[in-house]
Design a protein around this motif. Structure first.
Motif, short mmCIF file in Angstrom:
data_model
loop_
_atom_site.label_atom_id
_atom_site.label_comp_id
_atom_site.label_asym_id
_atom_site.label_seq_id
_atom_site.Cartn_x
_atom_site.Cartn_y
_atom_site.Cartn_z
N GLU A 5 0.83 -1.21 0.00
CA GLU A 5 0.00 0.00 0.00
C GLU A 5 0.87 1.26 0.00
OE1 GLU A 5 -2.23 -0.88 3.50
OE2 GLU A 5 -3.89 -1.77 2.38
N TYR A 6 1.96 1.21 0.70
CA TYR A 6 2.88 2.33 0.77
C TYR A 6 3.44 2.63 -0.63
CZ TYR A 6 6.64 5.17 2.80
OH TYR A 6 7.47 6.19 3.14
N VAL A 7 3.80 1.58 -1.37
CA VAL A 7 4.36 1.75 -2.71
C VAL A 7 3.28 2.17 -3.70
CG1 VAL A 7 5.47 0.55 -4.65
CG2 VAL A 7 6.24 0.13 -2.31
N VAL A 8 2.11 1.56 -3.63
CA VAL A 8 1.06 1.84 -4.61
C VAL A 8 0.52 3.26 -4.46
CG1 VAL A 8 -1.07 1.04 -3.46
CG2 VAL A 8 -0.76 0.68 -5.91
N VAL A 9 0.58 3.83 -3.27
CA VAL A 9 0.17 5.22 -3.10
C VAL A 9 1.09 6.14 -3.91
CG1 VAL A 9 0.10 7.12 -1.43
CG2 VAL A 9 -1.00 4.96 -0.89
N TYR A 63 0.92 -6.58 -8.12
CA TYR A 63 2.18 -6.71 -7.40
C TYR A 63 1.99 -7.08 -5.93
CZ TYR A 63 4.26 -4.48 -11.49
OH TYR A 63 4.66 -4.17 -12.76
N ALA A 64 0.82 -6.83 -5.39
CA ALA A 64 0.55 -7.21 -3.99
C ALA A 64 0.74 -8.71 -3.81
CB ALA A 64 -0.87 -6.81 -3.60
N TRP A 70 9.65 -6.69 -0.45
CA TRP A 70 9.76 -5.34 -0.99
C TRP A 70 11.14 -4.77 -0.65
CZ3 TRP A 70 6.45 -3.29 -4.33
CH2 TRP A 70 5.21 -3.90 -4.46
N THR A 71 11.94 -4.59 -1.69
CA THR A 71 13.26 -3.99 -1.53
C THR A 71 13.28 -2.66 -2.26
OG1 THR A 71 14.16 -5.01 -3.53
CG2 THR A 71 14.33 -6.28 -1.47
N LEU A 72 14.27 -1.86 -1.97
CA LEU A 72 14.40 -0.57 -2.65
C LEU A 72 14.56 -0.77 -4.16
CD1 LEU A 72 14.49 2.49 -2.47
CD2 LEU A 72 16.95 2.33 -2.03
N ILE A 78 9.65 -0.45 -10.04
CA ILE A 78 8.22 -0.18 -10.22
C ILE A 78 7.97 1.30 -10.48
CG2 ILE A 78 5.99 -0.17 -9.00
CD1 ILE A 78 6.86 -2.87 -7.75
N LEU A 79 8.69 2.19 -9.80
CA LEU A 79 8.47 3.63 -9.92
C LEU A 79 8.95 4.23 -11.23
CD1 LEU A 79 9.37 4.95 -6.36
CD2 LEU A 79 7.11 4.80 -7.41
N VAL A 80 9.95 3.65 -11.84
CA VAL A 80 10.52 4.23 -13.05
C VAL A 80 9.50 4.24 -14.20
CG1 VAL A 80 12.34 3.97 -14.78
CG2 VAL A 80 12.88 3.70 -12.39
N TYR A 81 8.67 3.21 -14.29
CA TYR A 81 7.69 3.14 -15.38
C TYR A 81 6.68 4.28 -15.31
CZ TYR A 81 4.52 1.10 -18.80
OH TYR A 81 3.74 0.90 -19.90
#
Length: 192
Positions: A5-9, A63-64, A70-72, A78-81
């Motif tokens: 949830e932290y990443v998907v936000v 992805y959940a 979950w690693t950096l 995931i964030l680059v896209y």
């Protein structure tokens, strides 16, 4: 809030910013429609980029279940896209010093190479996500590899042929619409 949830936000925020850029561009065009010269490949590309934003937002929920740890590195991958999609959304309409332009054919041909380079990077990122996160082998990614080759051909040959761009954008647009319509779980979520 768990790690997913932290990443998907964060990814949702970035995708939301990209969608806002596209909707702002469309609103600007509509507010000045009498002075706008549309160009079909550009219009199709705008819709395609918008649908990519929605598709990435949807796929992020998978992805959940797929990411065990979950690693950096995974988070950055995931964030680059969505960051690349945001940049494309920002570049697809004239802004800043070029904000007064209304000839989308001229604008498209001024920008297409940069947009295609970023598009190429999104294909590479998609393939990487599929291999690293979703465990989909490279040999099962024919569509992505096909797009990779087409982007490379356009970029390397510096193709400015109207028909080549029109056909590519039509195929790209139809492909994503078919993908969305063929993924019934995705379609069901839009309908409910």
């Amino acid at each position: 809030m768990d790690q997913f949830e932290y990443v998907v936000v964060l990814t949702s925020l970035i995708l939301g910013l990209g969608i806002a850029q596209i909707l702002t561009g469309v609103a600007d065009v509509l507010s000045n429609i009498k002075n706008v010269k549309f160009y079909l490949p550009h219009t199709l590309f705008v819709v395609f980029i918008f649908l990519l934003h929605i598709q990435d937002w949807w796929i992020n929920y998978e992805y959940a279940a797929e990411v065990e740890s979950w690693t950096l590195k995974i988070v950055l991958l995931i964030l680059v896209y969505p960051i690349a999609l945001f940049i494309m959304a920002r570049m697809i309409f004239p802004t800043g010093l070029r904000g007064h332009e209304t000839d989308f054919k001229q604008y498209y041909y001024d920008q297409w190479r940069y947009l295609f380079i970023i598009g190429l990077s999104t294909v590479v990122l998609s393939i990487s996500h599929n291999v690293v996160i979703s465990n989909i082998p490279l040999t099962a990614q024919f569509v992505q590899l096909g797009y990779l080759m087409v982007y490379l051909i356009f970029i390397i040959t510096k193709t400015k042929n109207h028909w080549a761009h029109l056909i590519f954008q039509l195929i790209t647009f139809v492909s994503i619409v078919i993908y969305i319509l063929s993924d019934f779980s995705m379609l069901d979520s839009y309908m409910s």
